[in-house]
Design a protein around this motif. Structure first.
Motif, PDB file in Angstrom:
ATOM      1  N   ASN A 121      -6.874   4.879  -4.124  1.00 35.90           N
ATOM      2  CA  ASN A 121      -8.254   4.949  -3.646  1.00 35.90           C
ATOM      3  C   ASN A 121      -9.107   3.746  -4.044  1.00 35.90           C
ATOM      4  N   VAL A 122      -8.489   2.773  -4.693  1.00 31.93           N
ATOM      5  CA  VAL A 122      -9.181   1.540  -5.066  1.00 31.93           C
ATOM      6  C   VAL A 122      -8.275   0.357  -4.779  1.00 31.93           C
ATOM      7  N   LEU A 123      -8.828  -0.669  -4.142  1.00 29.72           N
ATOM      8  CA  LEU A 123      -8.085  -1.899  -3.849  1.00 29.72           C
ATOM      9  C   LEU A 123      -8.876  -3.094  -4.351  1.00 29.72           C
ATOM     10  N   VAL A 124      -8.209  -3.980  -5.080  1.00 26.87           N
ATOM     11  CA  VAL A 124      -8.807  -5.239  -5.525  1.00 26.87           C
ATOM     12  C   VAL A 124      -7.955  -6.384  -4.997  1.00 26.87           C
ATOM     13  N   VAL A 183       0.843  -1.199   0.000  1.00 25.23           N
ATOM     14  CA  VAL A 183       0.000   0.000   0.000  1.00 25.23           C
ATOM     15  C   VAL A 183       0.875   1.245   0.000  1.00 25.23           C
ATOM     16  N   SER A 184       1.880   1.284   0.873  1.00 21.26           N
ATOM     17  CA  SER A 184       2.749   2.465   0.944  1.00 21.26           C
ATOM     18  C   SER A 184       3.561   2.634  -0.334  1.00 21.26           C
ATOM     19  N   THR A 185       3.947   1.536  -0.958  1.00 20.70           N
ATOM     20  CA  THR A 185       4.674   1.602  -2.225  1.00 20.70           C
ATOM     21  C   THR A 185       3.799   2.220  -3.314  1.00 20.70           C
ATOM     22  N   THR A 186       2.538   1.841  -3.339  1.00 21.08           N
ATOM     23  CA  THR A 186       1.608   2.403  -4.321  1.00 21.08           C
ATOM     24  C   THR A 186       1.438   3.900  -4.100  1.00 21.08           C
ATOM     25  N   VAL A 187       1.315   4.302  -2.854  1.00 24.91           N
ATOM     26  CA  VAL A 187       1.170   5.728  -2.532  1.00 24.91           C
ATOM     27  C   VAL A 187       2.421   6.499  -2.938  1.00 24.91           C
ATOM     28  N   LYS A 188       3.586   5.933  -2.658  1.00 23.75           N
ATOM     29  CA  LYS A 188       4.835   6.600  -3.036  1.00 23.75           C
ATOM     30  C   LYS A 188       4.966   6.718  -4.557  1.00 23.75           C
ATOM     31  N   THR A 189       4.474   5.722  -5.269  1.00 28.07           N
ATOM     32  CA  THR A 189       4.579   5.702  -6.729  1.00 28.07           C
ATOM     33  C   THR A 189       3.634   6.706  -7.382  1.00 28.07           C
ATOM     34  N   ARG A 237      -6.740   5.718   3.547  1.00 28.12           N
ATOM     35  CA  ARG A 237      -7.910   6.474   3.124  1.00 28.12           C
ATOM     36  C   ARG A 237      -8.440   7.361   4.257  1.00 28.12           C
ATOM     37  N   ILE A 238      -8.413   6.865   5.471  1.00 25.14           N
ATOM     38  CA  ILE A 238      -8.869   7.681   6.601  1.00 25.14           C
ATOM     39  C   ILE A 238      -7.960   8.892   6.778  1.00 25.14           C
ATOM     40  N   GLU A 239      -6.652   8.689   6.607  1.00 27.34           N
ATOM     41  CA  GLU A 239      -5.713   9.815   6.681  1.00 27.34           C
ATOM     42  C   GLU A 239      -6.002  10.855   5.609  1.00 27.34           C
ATOM     43  N   GLN A 240      -6.560  10.399   4.484  1.00 27.25           N
ATOM     44  CA  GLN A 240      -6.880  11.300   3.378  1.00 27.25           C
ATOM     45  C   GLN A 240      -8.301  11.866   3.479  1.00 27.25           C
ATOM     46  N   GLY A 241      -8.963  11.585   4.574  1.00 25.13           N
ATOM     47  CA  GLY A 241     -10.307  12.114   4.752  1.00 25.13           C
ATOM     48  C   GLY A 241     -11.419  11.157   4.364  1.00 25.13           C
ATOM     49  N   GLY A 242     -11.055   9.903   4.106  1.00 22.81           N
ATOM     50  CA  GLY A 242     -12.049   8.894   3.753  1.00 22.81           C
ATOM     51  C   GLY A 242     -12.245   8.739   2.255  1.00 22.81           C
ATOM     52  N   TYR A 243     -13.299   8.023   1.896  1.00 15.83           N
ATOM     53  CA  TYR A 243     -13.655   7.689   0.520  1.00 15.83           C
ATOM     54  C   TYR A 243     -12.666   6.661  -0.071  1.00 15.83           C
ATOM     55  N   GLY A 244     -13.218   5.720  -0.781  1.00 16.19           N
ATOM     56  CA  GLY A 244     -12.421   4.665  -1.393  1.00 16.19           C
ATOM     57  C   GLY A 244     -13.285   3.443  -1.599  1.00 16.19           C
ATOM     58  N   SER A 245     -12.783   2.498  -2.370  1.00 14.11           N
ATOM     59  CA  SER A 245     -13.574   1.309  -2.674  1.00 14.11           C
ATOM     60  C   SER A 245     -12.691   0.072  -2.740  1.00 14.11           C
ATOM     61  N   ILE A 246     -13.216  -1.016  -2.193  1.00  8.61           N
ATOM     62  CA  ILE A 246     -12.525  -2.311  -2.169  1.00  8.61           C
ATOM     63  C   ILE A 246     -13.430  -3.357  -2.813  1.00  8.61           C
ATOM     64  N   VAL A 247     -12.844  -4.204  -3.639  1.00  4.31           N
ATOM     65  CA  VAL A 247     -13.541  -5.393  -4.125  1.00  4.31           C
ATOM     66  C   VAL A 247     -12.667  -6.606  -3.835  1.00  4.31           C
ATOM     67  N   ASN A 248     -13.233  -7.562  -3.127  1.00  3.08           N
ATOM     68  CA  ASN A 248     -12.563  -8.833  -2.847  1.00  3.08           C
ATOM     69  C   ASN A 248     -13.126  -9.904  -3.770  1.00  3.08           C
ATOM     70  N   ILE A 249     -12.243 -10.659  -4.403  1.00  4.94           N
ATOM     71  CA  ILE A 249     -12.675 -11.771  -5.258  1.00  4.94           C
ATOM     72  C   ILE A 249     -12.680 -13.036  -4.422  1.00  4.94           C
ATOM     73  N   LEU A 250     -13.871 -13.581  -4.214  1.00  3.53           N
ATOM     74  CA  LEU A 250     -14.012 -14.780  -3.394  1.00  3.53           C
ATOM     75  C   LEU A 250     -14.215 -16.001  -4.292  1.00  3.53           C
ATOM     76  N   MET A 294      -6.168  -4.623   3.312  1.00  4.91           N
ATOM     77  CA  MET A 294      -7.268  -3.711   3.608  1.00  4.91           C
ATOM     78  C   MET A 294      -6.937  -2.820   4.799  1.00  4.91           C
ATOM     79  N   GLN A 295      -6.212  -3.357   5.774  1.00  7.39           N
ATOM     80  CA  GLN A 295      -5.804  -2.541   6.912  1.00  7.39           C
ATOM     81  C   GLN A 295      -4.975  -1.350   6.451  1.00  7.39           C
ATOM     82  N   GLY A 296      -3.961  -1.620   5.640  1.00  7.91           N
ATOM     83  CA  GLY A 296      -3.121  -0.537   5.140  1.00  7.91           C
ATOM     84  C   GLY A 296      -3.887   0.435   4.276  1.00  7.91           C
ATOM     85  N   PHE A 297      -4.768  -0.097   3.433  1.00  7.93           N
ATOM     86  CA  PHE A 297      -5.560   0.747   2.533  1.00  7.93           C
ATOM     87  C   PHE A 297      -6.510   1.646   3.322  1.00  7.93           C
TER      88      PHE A 297
END
Length: 264
Positions: A90-93, A79-85, A134-147, A127-130
């Motif tokens: 704001n989206v996690l799959v 997650v932190s690598t993605t933010v640095k890049t 997102r909370i640090e950024q004020g919220g908003y975001g979306s996650i989809v888990n493939i089960l 999801m914890q890192g994501f």
């Protein structure tokens, strides 16, 4: 409602299992709908480089990170690598998974741990890192888990796999409920039997399949096909987009066989 071709113009996505199959199809669909920044993550660097070459363009920045799903710190670092890049995410799959075989009576502790570390613990810490970000950024975001449809039960030889997917189903609802006031949505798709490169390997490795197995399997299905990644990807893209509105905590069966139905 945003235009279909631009509804992901503000999306910065992190996709595990993004080098092939469902994850790759979702990445392709997000790009088709305006996403220009995607981090793909998987174990196989060679497949990752191939995916980058197929998805990148002058207007689309696709990066790849090789990581081990069983390494908790690697999940958090992703997650932190993605933010640095990209400056944000704001989206996690969570599409990566391990589909080994084991029954109740022959599953070793090692296989159980590998299954849960990969299919449940890894998505938990991703999801914890994501969510923290997102909370640090004020919220908003979306996650989809493939089960998987196996979360409902599964065959006898999928006891640990089904259990791990069932755990992720509960976790999906828990995360959705916990962070809805932060405008962070979390949904899941439960596909049935899918036509993916990974499934081809699985059928040959565990079930003695030979050339032509896919055509035979599809001919026996009610709708004449297995689930296709590119079709599922359109559903995932919708769930990840603003068009999905307040939808959260949904576990969507994606199959031609209806859970709970029995022969007439």
């Amino acid at each position: 409602m945003s235009d279909l071709n631009t509804r992901h113009k503000n999306t910065i996505a992190l996709i595990t299992g993004g080098a092939q199959g469902v994850g790759f199809a979702i990445a392709r669909q997000l790009i088709a709908e305006g996403c220009t920044k995607i981090m793909l993550a998987a174990r196989d660097a060679q497949k990752g480089e191939k995916a980058i070459s197929e998805l990148s363009s002058a207007n689309v920045n696709v990066q790849f990170t090789s990581f081990d799903l069983q390494d908790t710190q690697a999940c958090l670092d992703l997650v932190s690598t993605t933010v640095k890049t990209f400056g944000d995410v704001n989206v996690l799959v969570n599409a990566a998974a391990f589909g080994g075989r084991g029954t109740l009576t022959d599953t070793s502790a090692e296989l159980w741990d590998q299954m849960f570390f990969t299919n449940a613990r890894a998505p938990f810490f991703l999801m914890q890192g994501f969510v923290k970000h997102r909370i640090e950024q004020g919220g908003y975001g979306s996650i989809v888990n493939i089960l998987s449809q196996c979360a409902h039960c599964g065959q006898s030889y999928l006891a640990p796999y089904s259990s791990s997917k069932g755990a992720l189903a509960t976790l999906t609802k828990n995360v959705a409920n916990a962070y809805r006031s932060n405008r962070i949505r979390c949904n899941a798709i439960l596909p049935g039997w899918m036509d993916t490169p990974g499934e081809n390997i699985t059928q040959r490795k565990y079930h003695g399949a030979t050339d032509g197995w896919l055509e035979k399997a599809e001919a026996e299905q009610p709708m004449g096909q297995l689930c296709k990644p590119h079709q599922l990807a359109e559903l995932a893209s919708y769930l990840l987009s603003p068009n999905a509105g307040v939808m959260t905590g949904a576990l969507i069966d994606y199959d031609q066989n209806v859970a709970g139905a029995y022969p007439e």
